[in-house]
Design an enzyme around this catalytic site. Structure first.
Site, short mmCIF file in Angstrom:
data_model
loop_
_atom_site.label_atom_id
_atom_site.label_comp_id
_atom_site.label_asym_id
_atom_site.label_seq_id
_atom_site.Cartn_x
_atom_site.Cartn_y
_atom_site.Cartn_z
N ARG A 142 -21.68 0.66 -52.79
CA ARG A 142 -22.77 0.52 -53.75
C ARG A 142 -23.90 -0.40 -53.31
O ARG A 142 -24.91 -0.48 -54.00
CB ARG A 142 -22.19 0.04 -55.09
CG ARG A 142 -21.36 1.14 -55.72
CD ARG A 142 -20.59 0.69 -56.92
NE ARG A 142 -19.92 1.84 -57.52
CZ ARG A 142 -18.88 1.75 -58.35
NH1 ARG A 142 -18.39 0.58 -58.67
NH2 ARG A 142 -18.33 2.83 -58.85
N THR A 187 -16.21 -2.00 -52.40
CA THR A 187 -17.20 -0.96 -52.68
C THR A 187 -18.49 -1.55 -53.23
O THR A 187 -19.53 -0.90 -53.22
CB THR A 187 -16.66 0.04 -53.72
OG1 THR A 187 -16.19 -0.68 -54.86
CG2 THR A 187 -15.52 0.87 -53.14
N GLY A 204 -8.72 -4.50 -60.83
CA GLY A 204 -8.48 -3.80 -62.07
C GLY A 204 -7.04 -3.34 -62.18
O GLY A 204 -6.11 -4.14 -62.18
N ASN A 270 -10.46 -5.89 -65.04
CA ASN A 270 -9.43 -5.87 -66.07
C ASN A 270 -8.06 -6.18 -65.47
O ASN A 270 -7.85 -6.06 -64.27
CB ASN A 270 -9.39 -4.49 -66.73
CG ASN A 270 -9.29 -3.40 -65.70
OD1 ASN A 270 -10.29 -3.02 -65.10
ND2 ASN A 270 -8.08 -2.92 -65.44
N ASP A 321 -9.15 -1.76 -70.75
CA ASP A 321 -9.94 -1.50 -69.55
C ASP A 321 -11.44 -1.70 -69.80
O ASP A 321 -12.26 -0.91 -69.35
CB ASP A 321 -9.67 -0.10 -68.98
CG ASP A 321 -10.33 0.11 -67.62
OD1 ASP A 321 -10.74 -0.89 -67.00
OD2 ASP A 321 -10.47 1.27 -67.19
N ASP A 323 -13.59 -4.18 -68.67
CA ASP A 323 -13.75 -5.37 -67.85
C ASP A 323 -15.16 -5.93 -67.85
O ASP A 323 -16.12 -5.30 -68.32
CB ASP A 323 -13.26 -5.14 -66.42
CG ASP A 323 -13.66 -3.80 -65.84
OD1 ASP A 323 -13.75 -2.83 -66.59
OD2 ASP A 323 -13.86 -3.74 -64.63
#
Lengths: 578, 111
Positions: A142, A187, A204, A270, A321, A323
């Protein structure tokens, strides 16, 4: 290097902002002063030197050559095809001194003449292909960081690489994560702060401890590591039994930096498993009893040492989830107060005091929220938690994809408005007991089966709104049949650019939300958008290319054009006035 | 072989071929346990194959699939770039066949 000067300049701006903030009580005036200081000098106005635009995370360019009067003359100037855009193109480009840098899938990096689109160099790291094929949240990359004469990129197989900014040759290559064992890597974009490159691991729902690293920019030597799962003695006490060993966490998106206090703000992922069968007994029972620090939190780190300075856990014991490793840390001054605005995936926006992360306000951006009845705007305490025990549950809102996703909103100091995408959808689920899978490789630990669905009484959809960042008061809103998933851009030309899911890039009047221009890029947007100037001309650069963990839901939920939209294509499309 | 025997043998061959062609080779492999498969599926596969594989989501619906076991097994092992991770090194043969057994146990109620 110009970029390094820019970073130093950004640090200097904070001092200017102190003076500006102390002398004014007007939000827009104060914010404008801060940004002007940040962008002083022609080089700084022209560039986009860090993932969130500046350390203040405004995703704002002061350039005004393209504006509300002439945006209808915006045309494609050049296009670059990175190829092999598996899961689309999710990158946020950077620009320094007339050169555009960006990443494609598989951690590939390009340097391109920002005026002509001519490639200057490319760097394709040699990856562990067997590992990449086995990864779930991969192979997108990203973003990058630039400075000190280097381009920094994290790889999906757990390395941080520095590339010479002029030649494209690797300067150093440091392995930071045992991705072969954990199956996660990098990422998100790194953040360069002074002489450290800071980058957070994926985490996560993976059974790990989600590290964030500080690496010496000159040598590649790891200087510090902060574990987002039980990274302190205080944090360790918030995990029952040995659950900290497999707690998840991580910090998979770039954070922000407050130069005035030398504080890095980072959002964390998360905990694992995603869904917890303990129900309301979560403090003492279930797979991870306790608050689970420092997951789903904003943490403030000393960039020199990695020591935790302060934090706020947005969702103690996150069971949904939702986060905090999403979005931006918008730093603004309001009535003499220094604030930071941060979205949480669950659909609320948190406003903090920059000095200590004390809550200033919490406001909801989306309508469909029922995982809590509310969040106390004075304390941040969750009111009426919906903790789900084993078995079936219906109409949990928002859905696992969140009320907001990972891409960034924008803030304009000219309008004083915060522009942000909201996602309206829900899901049904069945919570199931699971055991972490650690051998021979760590695997996801979801803990439920689920199905996305429409909200009761309506259809799933999205919206972009312009709001007061502190109060959430809405000035305008545009609805979309499907939630846009890309980042937004605000400009000094009084424009807000929204790249949508179907492939249209829209330009709106930043004050009113009136649409002034649009163009069909032919592929859904799922990444970044920036503005810069090269050789005296302003450009808008946007990543096109569909396919992501959220976008992959669209075919089943919305049908065409998403059912047949390619998920292995993408291009960087760059616009300028004709 | 009597003509009746030939007819029966031919019928058996045709039936078996049709079953394989239609992916209905449902006899579980030795050691395969749909309960083990369900556990693994809920850990990770359900992230894409929604409602435990009963409906389409990020990944396709699996309940009632007409793909043969070997096809599914190969897909789990080798994955599909950009869509499905390769789990060949992550799970044992019994675990993989337990996943198949779980998928075959799903009732296709037309969702």
């Amino acid at each position: 290097m110009m970029t390094q000067r820019r970073v130093i300049h950004l640090m200097g701006l904070a001092m200017t902002a102190i003076v500006a903030g102390a002398c004014t009580t007007s939000t827009s005036t104060s914010d404008t002063g801060t940004m002007r200081a940040a962008m002083a000098g022609p080089a700084s106005d022209n560039d986009w030197p860090t993932y969130h635009g500046t350390y203040q995370s405004w995703h704002y360019s002061p350039l005004a050559q393209i504006n509300t009067d002439n945006v209808k003359r915006l045309r494609v100037a050049w296009v670059h095809h990175p190829g092999r855009s598996t899961r689309g193109l999710q990158s946020m480009p950077l620009v320094a001194d007339g050169v555009l840098y960006y990443t494609g899938s598989y951690s590939r990096v390009w340097a391109i003449d920002a005026a002509t689109g001519n490639p200057l160099w490319s760097y394709f790291p040699k990856l562990n292909d067997d590992l990449v094929a086995a990864q779930t949240h991969s192979p997108y990359t990203r973003g990058i960081a630039i400075g000190q004469g280097k381009v920094f990129v994290g790889t999906v197989d757990g390395r941080l690489i520095a590339i010479d900014q002029k030649t494209g040759q690797p300067a150093w290559d440091t392995k930071l994560i045992n991705s072969e064992k954990l199956t996660v890597g990098f990422t998100g974009a790194p953040l360069l702060v002074k002489d450290k490159v800071i980058i957070g691991a994926q985490g996560g729902e993976w059974p790990g401890r989600g590290p964030i690293f500080g690496v010496d920019a000159a040598s590649g030597r790891k200087v510090w590591e902060f574990l987002t799962v039980a990274g302190t003695d205080e944090g360790m006490k918030t995990w029952g039994g040995d659950s900290w060993r497999t707690g998840g966490g991580g910090g998979w998106m770039a954070g922000g930096y407050d130069a005035e206090t030398n504080t890095v703000w980072w959002g964390t992922g998360n905990p694992a498993p995603l869904y917890d069968w303990a129900g309301s007994d979560w403090k003492t029972a279930g797979p991870r009893p306790g608050d689970n620090l420092y997951t789903t939190a904003v943490i403030a780190l000393d960039p020199d040492t990695g020591k935790l300075k302060f934090y706020h856990q947005e969702l103690p014991h996150d069971a949904w989830d939702f986060d905090s490793a999403v979005g931006e840390f918008v730093m603004i001054d309001r009535d003499g107060k220094k604030l930071v605005v941060h979205p949480n995936k669950g659909g609320h926006v948190f406003v903090y005091n920059r000095a200590d992360a004390k809550i200033v306000n919490v406001w909801p951006l989306v309508q469909n929220i029922n995982f809590v009845k509310g969040i106390d705007p004075k304390t941040g305490e969750l009111i009426g938690r919906r903790d789900m025990a084993l078995g079936k549950h219906t109409n949990l809102c928002p859905a696992i994809a969140g009320g907001m996703s990972w891409n960034s909103g924008a803030y304009s100091p000219k309008t004083g408005l915060y522009y942000k995408i909201g996602q309206e959808w829900c899901m049904d689920l069945e919570v199931v007991k699971t055991t972490p899978i650690l051998e021979p490789q760590a695997q996801l630990n979801i803990g439920a089966s689920f199905t996305l669905r429409n909200p009761e009484g309506g259809k799933a959809h999205g919206h972009v709104s312009g709001r007061d960042p502190v109060t959430g008061a809405k000035k305008w809103e545009v609805k979309f049949t499907e939630p846009p998933l890309a980042s937004l851009l605000a400009t000094g030309g009084n424009l807000v650019f929204v790249p949508d899911a179907r492939g249209w890039l829209h330009a709106y009047n930043a004050e009113t939300g009136q649409e002034l221009w649009s163009f069909n890029n032919g592929l859904g947007h799922n990444g970044g958008i920036i503005s810069y100037s090269a050789k005296g001309k302003q450009y808008i650069a946007v990543a096109t290319g569909w396919g992501s963990l959220v976008g992959d839901e669209f075919g089943a939920l919305f049908g065409e054009p998403f059912k047949s939209m390619p998920k292995d294509a993408g291009a960087l499309v760059v616009f300028a006035l004709e | 072989m009597s003509s009746m025997g030939r007819i029966l043998a031919l019928a058996t061959v045709v039936t078996l071929a049709a079953a394989v062609a239609h992916g209905q080779n449902r006899s579980p492999a030795p050691g395969a346990d749909p309960a083990i498969g369900m556990q693994i599926f809920t850990n990770l596969c359900g992230f894409c194959h929604q409602d435990g594989g009963r409906v389409a989501g990020r990944g396709p619906k699996l309940a009632g699939t007409d793909r043969p076991d070997d096809y599914i097994l190969n897909r789990i092992r080798t994955g599909k770039e950009g869509a499905m991770p390769a789990y060949g090194r992550a799970f044992s043969d019994v675990q993989l066949r337990s996943l198949i057994a779980y998928i075959r146990s799903l009732k296709d109620d037309g969702k």
